[in-house]
Enzyme design. Structure first.
Site, PDB file in Angstrom:
ATOM      1  N   ASP A  28      -7.665  -4.853   4.568  1.00 26.48           N
ATOM      2  CA  ASP A  28      -6.830  -3.867   4.534  1.00 26.48           C
ATOM      3  C   ASP A  28      -6.588  -2.965   3.411  1.00 26.48           C
ATOM      4  O   ASP A  28      -5.604  -1.970   3.085  1.00 26.48           O
ATOM      5  CB  ASP A  28      -5.252  -4.573   4.657  1.00 26.48           C
ATOM      6  CG  ASP A  28      -4.897  -5.494   3.454  1.00 26.48           C
ATOM      7  OD1 ASP A  28      -5.875  -6.122   3.280  1.00 26.48           O
ATOM      8  OD2 ASP A  28      -3.962  -5.448   2.940  1.00 26.48           O
ATOM      9  N   TYR A 148       3.638 -12.468  -3.791  1.00 22.87           N
ATOM     10  CA  TYR A 148       3.298 -12.258  -5.122  1.00 22.87           C
ATOM     11  C   TYR A 148       4.431 -12.102  -6.028  1.00 22.87           C
ATOM     12  O   TYR A 148       5.452 -11.730  -5.708  1.00 22.87           O
ATOM     13  CB  TYR A 148       2.290 -11.079  -5.402  1.00 22.87           C
ATOM     14  CG  TYR A 148       0.829 -11.159  -4.609  1.00 22.87           C
ATOM     15  CD1 TYR A 148      -0.090 -11.798  -5.295  1.00 22.87           C
ATOM     16  CD2 TYR A 148       0.602 -10.984  -3.233  1.00 22.87           C
ATOM     17  CE1 TYR A 148      -1.215 -11.847  -4.590  1.00 22.87           C
ATOM     18  CE2 TYR A 148      -0.191 -10.772  -2.410  1.00 22.87           C
ATOM     19  CZ  TYR A 148      -1.212 -11.373  -3.073  1.00 22.87           C
ATOM     20  OH  TYR A 148      -2.768 -11.485  -2.425  1.00 22.87           O
ATOM     21  N   LYS A 179       0.311 -17.013   1.327  1.00 21.72           N
ATOM     22  CA  LYS A 179      -0.916 -16.634   0.631  1.00 21.72           C
ATOM     23  C   LYS A 179      -0.307 -16.626  -0.847  1.00 21.72           C
ATOM     24  O   LYS A 179       0.523 -15.692  -1.131  1.00 21.72           O
ATOM     25  CB  LYS A 179      -1.563 -15.528   1.088  1.00 21.72           C
ATOM     26  CG  LYS A 179      -2.540 -14.959   0.184  1.00 21.72           C
ATOM     27  CD  LYS A 179      -3.195 -13.600   0.840  1.00 21.72           C
ATOM     28  CE  LYS A 179      -4.313 -12.869  -0.165  1.00 21.72           C
ATOM     29  NZ  LYS A 179      -4.685 -11.728   0.600  1.00 21.72           N
TER      30      LYS A 179
END
Length: 269
Positions: A28, A148, A179
């Site tokens: 991506d 994140y 993730k």
């Protein structure tokens, strides 16, 4: 319609049924940084990734038409629903650019959303994640949350407590897989994994200095209880994508030790 059955079927397409682990190669990056090496000819890259035995590729909704092959080895498809560009003054502010219905029309096995906790627009990204997980659940579509910590108050995005918080937010808001960055060692990452009741996979982060570093990071994350990896540039920009993925397969699905993987790579290390 039994959406729980639909989600179970799709998850079984994405995860190896024997190991319960997964290898995803995100593609991506074109939205964020443009057509960098490795994703210019996406069809060729997907061919190499499938040949190497990855469980899934991940891309934006406009790219399956440029990468669908109609032959060769099959590979799962995850459609990424959020984006921002490096040209923006606010590159960490991700916005939704696709829908669960887009992914369904494309025959995808899952969707993904990117969240940067700590950014000034965190509340908008959290709202987006909540909306996507609710909609995806109604369709039986698995959600991968890329979590994140990036913002003014974040001193170290790899800090154990910060990463644990990131993983937990993804789980709490309904993701099926999270993730997160690897925290650097088995002991600390095992604490990230134990705080989640859903699979936790590691990100690749910046381009690593060596293939051995990547193999070691993946090996240690699996030893810590991680469910695999979602790594982009460190895979698709490698000089031998297929061979690297076969080595990663050995680690993730074959319980190879690091020496076995390094030996298998040979001159392609």
């Amino acid at each position: 319609m039994n959406t729980n059955m639909g989600k179970a079927v799709r998850l079984e397409r994405l995860f190896d049924r024997n190991t319960g682990r997964i290898i995803v190669v995100p593609l991506d990056h074109g939205v964020t940084v443009g057509p960098i090496y490795g994703i210019v000819d996406l069809r060729d890259t997907v061919n190499q990734i499938a040949e190497g035995g990855a469980n899934a590729v991940l891309m934006h909704k406009g790219m399956p038409r440029c990468s669908h092959r109609g032959s060769g080895k099959d590979v799962g498809l995850i459609i990424h629903l959020s984006g921002s560009t490096s040209l923006s003054p606010f590159p960490n502010a991700k916005t939704l650019v696709g829908t669960v219905e887009d992914a369904l029309r494309l025959g995808a096995d899952g969707v993904s959303v990117h969240i940067n906790l700590g950014d000034e627009t965190e509340r908008d990204m959290l709202h987006a994640l909540g909306e996507v997980t609710s909609k995806a659940d109604s369709w039986g579509m698995p959600v991968l949350a890329m979590m994140y910590a990036r913002g003014p108050r974040i001193k170290n995005e790899f800090d154990l407590d910060v990463v644990r918080h990131c993983a937990r937010v993804g789980q709490e808001l309904g993701a099926d897989v999270v993730k997160v960055p690897y925290t650097g060692d088995i002991a600390s990452f095992s604490r990230v994994v134990e705080s989640c009741c859903i699979p936790v996979v590691i990100a690749g982060g910046p381009k690593l200095e060596s293939t051995t570093d990547l193999l070691a990071m993946v090996h240690d994350s699996v030893q810590a209880g991680g469910a695999g990896l979602s790594v982009g540039r460190n895979v698709f920009q490698h000089k031998n994508v297929s061979r690297l993925l076969k080595a990663l397969n050995g680690i993730v699905h074959g319980d190879w030790d690091l020496d076995q993987a390094v030996e298998f790579m040979g001159e392609d290390l």
